[in-house]
Write an enzyme that holds these catalytic residues in place. Structure first.
Site, PDB file in Angstrom:
ATOM      1  N   LEU A  39       0.835  -1.185   0.000  1.00 26.47           N
ATOM      2  CA  LEU A  39       0.000   0.000   0.000  1.00 26.47           C
ATOM      3  C   LEU A  39       0.878   1.246   0.000  1.00 26.47           C
ATOM      4  O   LEU A  39       1.647   1.475   0.938  1.00 26.47           O
ATOM      5  CB  LEU A  39      -0.917   0.006   1.218  1.00 26.47           C
ATOM      6  CG  LEU A  39      -1.745  -1.265   1.460  1.00 26.47           C
ATOM      7  CD1 LEU A  39      -2.546  -1.133   2.745  1.00 26.47           C
ATOM      8  CD2 LEU A  39      -2.665  -1.534   0.282  1.00 26.47           C
ATOM      9  N   ASP A  40       0.757   2.049  -1.033  1.00 20.65           N
ATOM     10  CA  ASP A  40       1.600   3.223  -1.190  1.00 20.65           C
ATOM     11  C   ASP A  40       1.233   4.304  -0.175  1.00 20.65           C
ATOM     12  O   ASP A  40       0.048   4.633   0.016  1.00 20.65           O
ATOM     13  CB  ASP A  40       1.436   3.768  -2.619  1.00 20.65           C
ATOM     14  CG  ASP A  40       2.299   4.975  -2.890  1.00 20.65           C
ATOM     15  OD1 ASP A  40       3.528   4.842  -2.885  1.00 20.65           O
ATOM     16  OD2 ASP A  40       1.736   6.066  -3.099  1.00 20.65           O
ATOM     17  N   ALA A  41       2.234   4.875   0.476  1.00 17.88           N
ATOM     18  CA  ALA A  41       2.115   6.084   1.312  1.00 17.88           C
ATOM     19  C   ALA A  41       0.842   6.116   2.145  1.00 17.88           C
ATOM     20  O   ALA A  41       0.004   7.006   2.003  1.00 17.88           O
ATOM     21  CB  ALA A  41       2.206   7.329   0.429  1.00 17.88           C
ATOM     22  N   VAL A  42       0.717   5.161   3.059  1.00 17.84           N
ATOM     23  CA  VAL A  42      -0.511   5.090   3.858  1.00 17.84           C
ATOM     24  C   VAL A  42      -0.656   6.278   4.809  1.00 17.84           C
ATOM     25  O   VAL A  42      -1.765   6.554   5.287  1.00 17.84           O
ATOM     26  CB  VAL A  42      -0.595   3.767   4.646  1.00 17.84           C
ATOM     27  CG1 VAL A  42      -0.595   2.580   3.708  1.00 17.84           C
ATOM     28  CG2 VAL A  42       0.524   3.661   5.674  1.00 17.84           C
TER      29      VAL A  42
ATOM     30  N   GLU B 151       3.667   1.219   2.984  1.00 20.68           N
ATOM     31  CA  GLU B 151       4.714   2.232   2.953  1.00 20.68           C
ATOM     32  C   GLU B 151       4.224   3.352   3.866  1.00 20.68           C
ATOM     33  O   GLU B 151       3.168   3.934   3.625  1.00 20.68           O
ATOM     34  CB  GLU B 151       4.943   2.784   1.555  1.00 20.68           C
ATOM     35  CG  GLU B 151       6.038   3.851   1.540  1.00 20.68           C
ATOM     36  CD  GLU B 151       6.028   4.729   0.300  1.00 20.68           C
ATOM     37  OE1 GLU B 151       7.073   5.310  -0.006  1.00 20.68           O
ATOM     38  OE2 GLU B 151       4.968   4.856  -0.341  1.00 20.68           O
TER      39      GLU B 151
ATOM     40  N   ASP C 239      14.027   3.979   7.522  1.00 17.94           N
ATOM     41  CA  ASP C 239      15.101   4.353   8.449  1.00 17.94           C
ATOM     42  C   ASP C 239      16.288   3.409   8.327  1.00 17.94           C
ATOM     43  O   ASP C 239      17.447   3.830   8.350  1.00 17.94           O
ATOM     44  CB  ASP C 239      14.581   4.358   9.887  1.00 17.94           C
ATOM     45  CG  ASP C 239      13.823   5.638  10.236  1.00 17.94           C
ATOM     46  OD1 ASP C 239      13.478   6.390   9.303  1.00 17.94           O
ATOM     47  OD2 ASP C 239      13.581   5.885  11.424  1.00 17.94           O
TER      48      ASP C 239
ATOM     49  N   GLN D 119      14.182   5.022  -3.737  1.00 19.15           N
ATOM     50  CA  GLN D 119      15.504   5.457  -3.292  1.00 19.15           C
ATOM     51  C   GLN D 119      16.499   5.547  -4.442  1.00 19.15           C
ATOM     52  O   GLN D 119      17.511   6.243  -4.332  1.00 19.15           O
ATOM     53  CB  GLN D 119      16.017   4.528  -2.193  1.00 19.15           C
ATOM     54  CG  GLN D 119      15.102   4.442  -0.988  1.00 19.15           C
ATOM     55  CD  GLN D 119      14.824   5.791  -0.345  1.00 19.15           C
ATOM     56  OE1 GLN D 119      15.593   6.739  -0.499  1.00 19.15           O
ATOM     57  NE2 GLN D 119      13.712   5.894   0.371  1.00 19.15           N
TER      58      GLN D 119
ATOM     59  N   GLY E  73      15.184   5.887  -7.997  1.00 16.34           N
ATOM     60  CA  GLY E  73      14.565   6.734  -9.011  1.00 16.34           C
ATOM     61  C   GLY E  73      14.380   8.164  -8.603  1.00 16.34           C
ATOM     62  O   GLY E  73      14.275   9.051  -9.461  1.00 16.34           O
ATOM     63  N   ASN E  74      14.332   8.453  -7.320  1.00 15.13           N
ATOM     64  CA  ASN E  74      14.183   9.837  -6.882  1.00 15.13           C
ATOM     65  C   ASN E  74      15.517  10.537  -6.674  1.00 15.13           C
ATOM     66  O   ASN E  74      15.560  11.656  -6.160  1.00 15.13           O
ATOM     67  CB  ASN E  74      13.329   9.899  -5.618  1.00 15.13           C
ATOM     68  CG  ASN E  74      11.856   9.714  -5.938  1.00 15.13           C
ATOM     69  OD1 ASN E  74      11.394  10.133  -6.991  1.00 15.13           O
ATOM     70  ND2 ASN E  74      11.118   9.072  -5.055  1.00 15.13           N
TER      71      ASN E  74
END
Length: 600
Positions: free
Chosen positions: A264-267, A302, A328, A401, A403-404
């Site tokens: 799940l993206d950016a919960v 995430e 982290d 980490q 691609g950005n």
């Protein structure tokens, strides 16, 4: 039927009936009139009895038939629950019968405990960029020893190529990849190799182009805001239908495509002040589906919140997700290997060995302390004695980490293959559920850059300008920033497979570490089962992870590392080295690591 909303699990174009017409349903609470456009023929819809806001019509229709819904005589729009959009997000939907795939491989499921995940992007895993082409590489992954393939988002988005996080049709599958039939073939082939499949889904926003949901109903709200604008309406008026929409999408993928789990993206951007929280409702529904199907299903979050509530079981007051990504740990590992300390690495780069030790033993680095990057206190501590290590996914590289970064450069390019091998030790034999990013296992030299294929010139230029501005603030020259809209940016990001991957020494190393993990590391460890000793100036670290001892020398000079468990058996080493001395010291060459099993 869903007792709260009245919406069945196959609302939209219903499944093929045994006899008679097919049902078409849509939620459009603000419309005064809704017309079904089926194969070019308009058919009036009626309000569904006892289901406020729902409209219904019945008509015969074969798979592949195009259809859409016209609201108040406006042009027809694709079904919000479309399973297939053969002409892209702006075209009409096509009727699909999800149960028609003839599954070749029985599948009892593969749960998360003991898993080794492998993240891949369908559009760049191969030059062809399709499910069928990716499926031809699955034997490589089975031989590597991973347990699950984790696909980046596959829901439709405008254009052909993109990361997938700008999807606008959460029930459908991107047609250029192969559509829903292609996904089913891929999953079936993966099961034939003994591999589970996890799908990355995005519930926190829809893309900036092609999102037609607001025309149907209050799917979004200005009560909350996210980095993408108005938030998904999870706690306002009519939120029950919106929640059911996204829960239904998740269950449909798990059920109809026989997936094993969802990421799940950016919960943290799923903003919900109601009870139960949307994530708790979703996890309860997934657990119920697992019981119904008789196979394990899981959810991986995430989350940027560093909050134990995300993975705490619902019975203990949590939201019940089964695991979450651990950025982290990544940041500490990255800072230790590369020396980078800018941006969000600032707190990790000050004393990287200590940061690494802290995340290995406690998962979160920020657990209530001040975060310099955020300029505020951040996170909450975990109960080490009660928290399973498998609730956290550990990695040295991910699509984000890599691609950005401005140039999409991978760890092997930044720190060298020797240090990439050290990272593999802590990822694959460390305490957390490990995940690799495609090509990491052989030290792929290809970058993985940010690319888009927006069809609207204004949006394309806005993305270009935003990317240039973002990295210019970090000292990059504008001319050095790859143009996301340039097809060459996607082409550079396609994996270049070695002629013989088995000949790559890093691949052999990854295979060995996965085998050691499977043989020696129980999936029942807790954070309190991990102890770490380190020397910041001399840059060595010894981690005791359950029965394993991981010894790493990150320095450019030899080191003698003190072991607590002796005698010890060397299970894997990056370089030739003698067994531990009689005084319990393991002598390692520069940039070397060893995995041992000893006795207390």
């Amino acid at each position: 039927m869903d007792t709260e909303t009245g919406a069945g699990p196959d609302a939209g174009a219903g499944p093929a009936p045994a006899s008679g017409p097919r049902a078409f349903e849509v939620w459009a609470p603000r419309a005064g009139r809704v017309t079904l456009l089926l194969a070019g023929r308009p058919l009036p819809m009626r309000r569904a009895a006892g289901r406020p806001g729902w409209w219904r019509a019945e008509a015969p229709a074969e798979p592949g038939t195009r259809y859409g819904f016209a609201l108040d005589d406006c042009p027809a729009l694709p079904d919000p629950r479309a399973r297939r959009l053969p002409d892209g997000p702006d075209g009409l939907a096509a009727v699909v019968d999800p149960a028609t795939h003839a599954w070749r491989h029985p599948w009892a499921g593969r749960g998360l405990p003991g898993a080794v995940l492998y993240e891949l992007h369908v559009g760049t895993f191969t030059r062809e960029g399709t499910f069928d082409a990716a499926a031809r590489r699955l034997a490589h992954l089975a031989e590597l020893g991973v347990s699950h393939v984790q696909l980046m988002p596959v829901c439709p988005f405008p254009g052909r190529h993109g990361w997938g996080y700008d999807g606008v049709a959460p029930w459908a599958v991107h047609e250029p990849y192969g559509g829903p039939a292609g996904l089913a073939r891929f999953v079936d082939e993966a099961h034939g190799h003994g591999l589970g499949v996890v799908l990355d889904v995005v519930h926190n926003h829809l893309g900036p182009s092609g999102n037609r949901l607001p025309e149907f109903g209050p799917y979004f709200t200005d009560r909350h805001h996210t980095p993408w604008g108005s938030a998904v309406n999870l706690d306002g008026p009519d939120a029950a239908e919106v929640r059911a929409y996204f829960v239904g999408s998740a269950l449909a993928f798990l059920r109809d495509h026989r997936l094993d789990g969802l990421r799940l993206d950016a919960v943290h951007a799923l903003l919900d002040e109601s009870e139960p929280h949307f994530l708790a409702e979703l996890s309860a529904a997934v657990d119920a589906l697992a019981a119904e199907l008789g196979r394990p299903l899981f959810l991986i979050a995430e989350s940027d919140a560093n909050d134990p509530i995300t993975t705490t079981p619902r019975a203990e007051g949590g939201r019940g997700l089964h695991a979450q990504w651990n950025d982290d740990f990544h940041h500490a590992l990255h800072a230790a290997l590369t020396g980078e300390s800018q941006g969000y690495y600032v707190d990790f780069g000050r004393a990287p060995m200590a940061a690494l030790a802290r995340t290995l033993t406690g998962a979160f680095f920020h657990a209530g302390e001040h975060s310099t990057f955020r300029d505020r206190p951040h996170g909450r501590p975990l109960d080490r004695a009660a928290t399973p290590t498998g609730r956290f996914v550990g990695y040295a590289q991910t699509h984000d980490q890599i691609g950005n970064r401005a140039l999409g450069d991978r760890l092997a390019a930044l720190a060298g293959p020797e240090r990439a091998a050290l990272a593999a030790v802590l990822v694959l034999c460390g305490p957390f559920t490990p995940m690799l990013f495609m090509g990491e296992e052989w030290g792929a030299a290809t970058p993985w850059q940010y690319f888009t294929d927006h069809q609207e010139p204004e949006l394309a230029e806005a993305v270009r300008a935003g990317r240039r501005h973002e990295f210019a603030a970090h000292g990059w020259a504008e001319g050095d920033i790859p143009d996301p809209q340039d097809p060459a940016t996607r082409d550079r990001s396609c994996l270049v497979w070695p002629a013989d991957p088995a000949a790559e020494w890093l691949l052999t190393w990854h295979r060995r570490l996965i085998a050691v993990r499977r043989e020696h590391l129980p999936p029942t460890l807790r954070l309190s089962d991990v102890e770490v000793r380190f020397d910041e100036p001399d840059r060595w670290l010894v981690a005791e992870v359950g029965p394993l001892t991981l010894a790493l020398n990150l320095a450019d000079s030899p080191a003698a590392l003190p072991l607590r468990r002796t005698p010890a058996t060397l299970l894997a080493t990056t370089h030739r080295c003698p067994p531990p001395d009689a005084d319990g010291r393991l002598r390692l060459p520069p940039r070397a690591a060893a995995v041992l099993r000893g006795v207390d």
